[in-house]
Design a protein around this motif. Structure first.
Motif, PDB file in Angstrom:
ATOM      1  N   UNK A 147       0.836  -1.205   0.000  1.00  0.00           N
ATOM      2  CA  UNK A 147       0.000   0.000   0.000  1.00  0.00           C
ATOM      3  C   UNK A 147       0.870   1.254   0.000  1.00  0.00           C
ATOM      4  N   UNK A 148       1.949   1.233   0.778  1.00  0.00           N
ATOM      5  CA  UNK A 148       2.877   2.369   0.814  1.00  0.00           C
ATOM      6  C   UNK A 148       3.527   2.585  -0.552  1.00  0.00           C
ATOM      7  N   UNK A 149       3.931   1.467  -1.207  1.00  0.00           N
ATOM      8  CA  UNK A 149       4.510   1.577  -2.555  1.00  0.00           C
ATOM      9  C   UNK A 149       3.505   2.212  -3.527  1.00  0.00           C
ATOM     10  N   UNK A 150       2.268   1.759  -3.479  1.00  0.00           N
ATOM     11  CA  UNK A 150       1.255   2.318  -4.379  1.00  0.00           C
ATOM     12  C   UNK A 150       1.006   3.794  -4.076  1.00  0.00           C
ATOM     13  N   UNK A 151       0.987   4.161  -2.790  1.00  0.00           N
ATOM     14  CA  UNK A 151       0.784   5.570  -2.427  1.00  0.00           C
ATOM     15  C   UNK A 151       1.951   6.435  -2.887  1.00  0.00           C
ATOM     16  N   UNK A 152       3.155   5.880  -2.810  1.00  0.00           N
ATOM     17  CA  UNK A 152       4.350   6.650  -3.151  1.00  0.00           C
ATOM     18  C   UNK A 152       4.576   6.714  -4.662  1.00  0.00           C
ATOM     19  N   UNK A 153       4.432   5.578  -5.342  1.00  0.00           N
ATOM     20  CA  UNK A 153       4.805   5.495  -6.754  1.00  0.00           C
ATOM     21  C   UNK A 153       3.628   5.309  -7.709  1.00  0.00           C
ATOM     22  N   UNK A 154       2.430   5.151  -7.182  1.00  0.00           N
ATOM     23  CA  UNK A 154       1.282   4.915  -8.047  1.00  0.00           C
ATOM     24  C   UNK A 154       1.430   3.581  -8.767  1.00  0.00           C
ATOM     25  N   UNK A 155       0.896   3.495  -9.969  1.00  0.00           N
ATOM     26  CA  UNK A 155       0.946   2.233 -10.713  1.00  0.00           C
ATOM     27  C   UNK A 155       2.369   1.760 -11.035  1.00  0.00           C
ATOM     28  N   UNK A 156       3.341   2.687 -10.927  1.00  0.00           N
ATOM     29  CA  UNK A 156       4.715   2.268 -11.188  1.00  0.00           C
ATOM     30  C   UNK A 156       5.189   1.237 -10.172  1.00  0.00           C
ATOM     31  N   UNK A 157       4.479   1.114  -9.059  1.00  0.00           N
ATOM     32  CA  UNK A 157       4.797   0.072  -8.084  1.00  0.00           C
ATOM     33  C   UNK A 157       4.716  -1.305  -8.741  1.00  0.00           C
ATOM     34  N   UNK A 158       3.857  -1.454  -9.728  1.00  0.00           N
ATOM     35  CA  UNK A 158       3.726  -2.718 -10.454  1.00  0.00           C
ATOM     36  C   UNK A 158       5.025  -3.013 -11.199  1.00  0.00           C
ATOM     37  N   UNK A 159       5.610  -1.979 -11.799  1.00  0.00           N
ATOM     38  CA  UNK A 159       6.884  -2.139 -12.495  1.00  0.00           C
ATOM     39  C   UNK A 159       7.970  -2.577 -11.521  1.00  0.00           C
TER      40      UNK A 159
ATOM     41  N   UNK B  83      18.707  -2.129  -8.624  1.00  0.00           N
ATOM     42  CA  UNK B  83      19.370  -0.955  -9.206  1.00  0.00           C
ATOM     43  C   UNK B  83      18.596  -0.471 -10.432  1.00  0.00           C
ATOM     44  N   UNK B  84      18.222  -1.394 -11.300  1.00  0.00           N
ATOM     45  CA  UNK B  84      17.445  -1.018 -12.487  1.00  0.00           C
ATOM     46  C   UNK B  84      16.114  -0.406 -12.061  1.00  0.00           C
ATOM     47  N   UNK B  85      15.466  -1.015 -11.073  1.00  0.00           N
ATOM     48  CA  UNK B  85      14.208  -0.470 -10.560  1.00  0.00           C
ATOM     49  C   UNK B  85      14.379   0.936 -10.028  1.00  0.00           C
ATOM     50  N   UNK B  86      15.456   1.170  -9.261  1.00  0.00           N
ATOM     51  CA  UNK B  86      15.716   2.498  -8.697  1.00  0.00           C
ATOM     52  C   UNK B  86      15.947   3.525  -9.802  1.00  0.00           C
ATOM     53  N   UNK B  87      16.711   3.141 -10.819  1.00  0.00           N
ATOM     54  CA  UNK B  87      16.956   4.053 -11.950  1.00  0.00           C
ATOM     55  C   UNK B  87      15.647   4.399 -12.643  1.00  0.00           C
ATOM     56  N   UNK B  88      14.802   3.401 -12.874  1.00  0.00           N
ATOM     57  CA  UNK B  88      13.516   3.658 -13.533  1.00  0.00           C
ATOM     58  C   UNK B  88      12.612   4.549 -12.681  1.00  0.00           C
ATOM     59  N   UNK B  89      12.629   4.345 -11.366  1.00  0.00           N
ATOM     60  CA  UNK B  89      11.839   5.195 -10.475  1.00  0.00           C
ATOM     61  C   UNK B  89      12.339   6.638 -10.558  1.00  0.00           C
ATOM     62  N   UNK B  90      13.649   6.838 -10.528  1.00  0.00           N
ATOM     63  CA  UNK B  90      14.216   8.184 -10.617  1.00  0.00           C
ATOM     64  C   UNK B  90      13.838   8.834 -11.947  1.00  0.00           C
ATOM     65  N   UNK B  91      13.939   8.082 -13.027  1.00  0.00           N
ATOM     66  CA  UNK B  91      13.547   8.624 -14.345  1.00  0.00           C
ATOM     67  C   UNK B  91      12.063   8.991 -14.368  1.00  0.00           C
ATOM     68  N   UNK B  92      11.231   8.122 -13.790  1.00  0.00           N
ATOM     69  CA  UNK B  92       9.793   8.388 -13.756  1.00  0.00           C
ATOM     70  C   UNK B  92       9.476   9.629 -12.930  1.00  0.00           C
ATOM     71  N   UNK B  93      10.100   9.759 -11.767  1.00  0.00           N
ATOM     72  CA  UNK B  93       9.877  10.936 -10.921  1.00  0.00           C
ATOM     73  C   UNK B  93      10.332  12.201 -11.649  1.00  0.00           C
ATOM     74  N   UNK B  94      11.483  12.103 -12.329  1.00  0.00           N
ATOM     75  CA  UNK B  94      11.958  13.244 -13.122  1.00  0.00           C
ATOM     76  C   UNK B  94      10.971  13.615 -14.216  1.00  0.00           C
TER      77      UNK B  94
END
Length: 194
Positions: A93-105, A171-182
């Motif tokens: 739930x925290x992941x979904x609140x923080x990242x939205x649907x990107x939590x699925x990725x 690491x790949x997940x973190x990079x994708x999250x950073x790119x998405x947030x950007x």
């Protein structure tokens, strides 16, 4: 329990591609065995088909994610509470609140139990199209990366994946999250200027 799981893995291996498809589907919706336990040895045994196996695994996993979504939509939060510990549900739930649907990725890339994310997607009303897109990207990246590593390293791939894949996927997940947030921040900035 681990003996039972090992026996089941062996039984699924006897069914080859159909066993791989079955476990890939089930892992995304209700089953505790990840498809990697079949994908990796099958691909090492037949590296020419590694990409094809990765495709089957990805496709079946995405279809299984739809079933997980349906379970969440129809049975709701009680099914989550029945299947998983409350602390795990809260993390998702925290992941979904923080990242939205990107939590699925993120879940699709990493070794966390993917099924809890697909079921939660149904509980929280994530659109099917969003689930499918992020599942294809996350699961596809993970399984095709494993196939490419196997095609590159051959027999040495299994210990390499066992030792490094979790960290690599994080690491790949973190990079994708950073790119998405950007991307989201740039989009908001552009919209506020207009």
């Amino acid at each position: 329990m681990s003996e039972w799981i090992h026996m089941f893995e062996t039984w699924l291996m006897d069914y080859g591609v159909w066993g791989l498809i079955l476990v890939s589907f089930a892992d995304s919706s209700f089953f505790p065995i990840p498809p990697d336990v079949l994908l990796i040895p099958m691909s090492i045994a037949n590296p020419d088909n590694a990409l094809l196996y990765a495709f089957y695994t990805t496709a079946a996993s995405v279809i299984g994610a739809l079933f997980g979504w349906w379970i969440g939509k129809k049975l709701g939060r009680p099914v989550l509470v029945y299947l998983f510990k409350e602390e795990r549900i809260q993390k998702v739930e925290d992941y979904f609140n923080k990242f939205g649907p990107m939590a699925i990725l993120i879940a699709g890339l990493t070794p966390v139990p993917y099924k809890i994310f697909t079921i939660f997607a149904g509980v929280s009303g994530i659109r099917i199209r969003v689930l499918v897109i992020w599942s294809i990207i996350g699961r596809g990246f993970r399984f095709f990366l494993e196939a490419i590593i196997i095609m590159t390293l051959g027999e040495k791939a299994k210990p390499f994946i066992e030792e490094n894949f979790a960290m690599l996927s994080f690491v790949v997940g973190a990079v994708l999250v950073i790119l998405y947030i950007g991307y989201v921040m740039i989009k908001k900035k552009r919209n506020s200027v207009q």
